[in-house]
Write a protein that holds these residues in place. Structure first.
Motif, short mmCIF file in Angstrom:
data_model
loop_
_atom_site.label_atom_id
_atom_site.label_comp_id
_atom_site.label_asym_id
_atom_site.label_seq_id
_atom_site.Cartn_x
_atom_site.Cartn_y
_atom_site.Cartn_z
N VAL A 134 62.31 -15.67 37.12
CA VAL A 134 60.91 -15.84 37.48
C VAL A 134 60.70 -17.13 38.26
N ARG A 135 61.40 -18.19 37.90
CA ARG A 135 61.28 -19.45 38.65
C ARG A 135 61.64 -19.27 40.11
N GLN A 136 62.62 -18.39 40.40
CA GLN A 136 63.00 -18.13 41.78
C GLN A 136 61.90 -17.41 42.55
N LEU A 137 61.11 -16.63 41.84
CA LEU A 137 60.03 -15.87 42.47
C LEU A 137 58.76 -16.68 42.65
N LEU A 138 58.61 -17.72 41.85
CA LEU A 138 57.37 -18.48 41.74
C LEU A 138 57.27 -19.57 42.80
N ASP A 139 56.08 -19.73 43.36
CA ASP A 139 55.78 -20.93 44.16
C ASP A 139 55.92 -22.15 43.25
N PRO A 140 56.50 -23.24 43.71
CA PRO A 140 56.68 -24.41 42.84
C PRO A 140 55.39 -24.92 42.21
N ARG A 141 54.25 -24.63 42.84
CA ARG A 141 52.96 -25.05 42.28
C ARG A 141 52.32 -23.95 41.42
N GLY A 142 53.02 -22.84 41.26
CA GLY A 142 52.47 -21.70 40.54
C GLY A 142 52.73 -21.76 39.05
N HIS A 143 52.41 -20.67 38.38
CA HIS A 143 52.58 -20.63 36.93
C HIS A 143 52.90 -19.21 36.46
N VAL A 144 53.40 -19.13 35.24
CA VAL A 144 53.77 -17.87 34.62
C VAL A 144 52.81 -17.61 33.46
N VAL A 145 52.29 -16.42 33.38
CA VAL A 145 51.47 -16.00 32.24
C VAL A 145 52.30 -14.99 31.45
N VAL A 146 52.68 -15.36 30.23
CA VAL A 146 53.60 -14.53 29.46
C VAL A 146 53.00 -14.21 28.10
N GLU A 147 52.84 -12.92 27.83
CA GLU A 147 52.33 -12.51 26.52
C GLU A 147 53.45 -12.63 25.48
N VAL A 148 53.10 -13.15 24.32
CA VAL A 148 54.08 -13.38 23.26
C VAL A 148 53.53 -12.83 21.94
N ALA A 149 54.41 -12.76 20.95
CA ALA A 149 53.98 -12.35 19.61
C ALA A 149 53.30 -13.54 18.91
N GLY A 150 52.61 -13.26 17.84
CA GLY A 150 51.82 -14.28 17.16
C GLY A 150 52.62 -15.24 16.31
N PRO A 151 51.93 -16.18 15.67
CA PRO A 151 52.59 -17.18 14.82
C PRO A 151 53.40 -16.52 13.71
N GLY A 152 54.53 -17.15 13.41
CA GLY A 152 55.38 -16.65 12.33
C GLY A 152 56.37 -15.58 12.74
N VAL A 153 56.25 -15.06 13.96
CA VAL A 153 57.20 -14.05 14.44
C VAL A 153 58.38 -14.76 15.09
N PRO A 154 59.59 -14.59 14.58
CA PRO A 154 60.73 -15.29 15.16
C PRO A 154 61.14 -14.68 16.50
N THR A 155 61.66 -15.51 17.37
CA THR A 155 62.23 -15.02 18.61
C THR A 155 63.58 -14.37 18.31
N ARG A 156 63.75 -13.14 18.77
CA ARG A 156 64.98 -12.42 18.44
C ARG A 156 65.27 -11.37 19.51
N THR A 157 66.53 -10.96 19.58
CA THR A 157 66.96 -9.91 20.48
C THR A 157 67.69 -8.85 19.67
N VAL A 158 67.30 -7.59 19.87
CA VAL A 158 67.90 -6.50 19.10
C VAL A 158 68.20 -5.33 20.03
N PRO A 159 69.16 -4.47 19.65
CA PRO A 159 69.36 -3.23 20.40
C PRO A 159 68.30 -2.21 19.98
N VAL A 160 67.75 -1.50 20.95
CA VAL A 160 66.74 -0.48 20.68
C VAL A 160 67.01 0.72 21.58
N ARG A 161 66.33 1.81 21.29
CA ARG A 161 66.37 2.97 22.17
C ARG A 161 65.00 3.61 22.20
N LEU A 162 64.68 4.31 23.29
CA LEU A 162 63.45 5.09 23.37
C LEU A 162 63.77 6.53 23.02
N GLN A 163 62.86 7.17 22.29
CA GLN A 163 63.09 8.53 21.84
C GLN A 163 61.82 9.35 21.96
#
Length: 211
Positions: A134-163
């Motif tokens: 994203v930094r490569q796409l962004l104007d140096p004076r720009g910003h990123v708006v990123v939706e995140v989970a709420g307080p108490g939710v740990p950052t994690r990566t898991v395998p998933v599938r769509l069904q």
């Protein structure tokens, strides 16, 4: 059940077929497609208030946010890997391309806002790597708006599938980023946390270049 591509299965979901995200423990979570195809609600509008100037909507899905920004007269482009999503975004009045964020993207280095809504910080299962891109796409004076989970939710990566009823994808990596961990994540990608915001149950962060 047959194995199909992500593009095929997610396309079925966008056409109204019930679809679930299945984690390794096997407890499926229904995709909230009706939210992604609805008219933007108050929390969407609060999120979009942070999108200024030319905006790139990564993982635009069926385009409710892309179309809303376009209706306001903003320059906005949605990108998504699923052709059905891009077609729906265009039908709503937004400009959109079938494109992987890690491939060549129009306007690289000139976007004033990059939007990662609806959990799209999880794309690729590598949030730090995604923000570095994203930094490569962004104007140096720009910003990123990123939706995140709420307080108490740990950052994690898991395998998933769509069904869905007719097919499922193979396993792929997906990440969840909680608001408690977003500052450290931003720093790992060379970005600064400019602010965290809440509307109802939704949380998002605004990130910018460090100076």
């Amino acid at each position: 059940m047959s194995i199909a591509s992500f593009e095929l299965v997610f396309g079925h979901a966008l056409r109204g077929e019930e679809c679930h995200l299945v984690p390794p423990d096997g407890r499926p979570l229904r995709l909230p497609v009706e939210d992604w195809t609805a008219t933007p609600d108050r929390s969407d509008l609060a999120l979009l208030a942070h999108c200024s100037g030319a905006t790139l909507d990564i993982g635009c899905g069926p385009g409710r946010l892309t179309a809303e920004l376009a209706a306001r007269g903003q320059v906005v482009l949605g990108i998504d890997v699923v052709g059905e999503a891009v077609g729906q975004a265009r039908s709503r009045g937004g400009s959109a391309l079938v494109r992987d964020v890690f491939d060549r993207v129009p306007g690289e280095g000139r976007w004033q806002t990059v939007l990662l809504a609806d959990g799209n910080i999880g794309i690729g299962g590598d949030p730090s790597g995604l923000l570095e891109r994203v930094r490569q796409l962004l104007d140096p004076r720009g910003h990123v708006v990123v939706e995140v989970a709420g307080p108490g939710v740990p950052t994690r990566t898991v395998p998933v599938r769509l069904q869905c009823s007719c097919a499922q994808t193979g396993w792929f990596r997906w990440s969840v980023v909680g608001v408690d961990g977003v500052a450290a994540l931003a720093a790992s990608a060379g970005l600064a946390l400019l602010g965290c915001y809440q509307h109802g149950v939704r949380w998002w962060a605004v990130l910018g270049e460090t100076w």
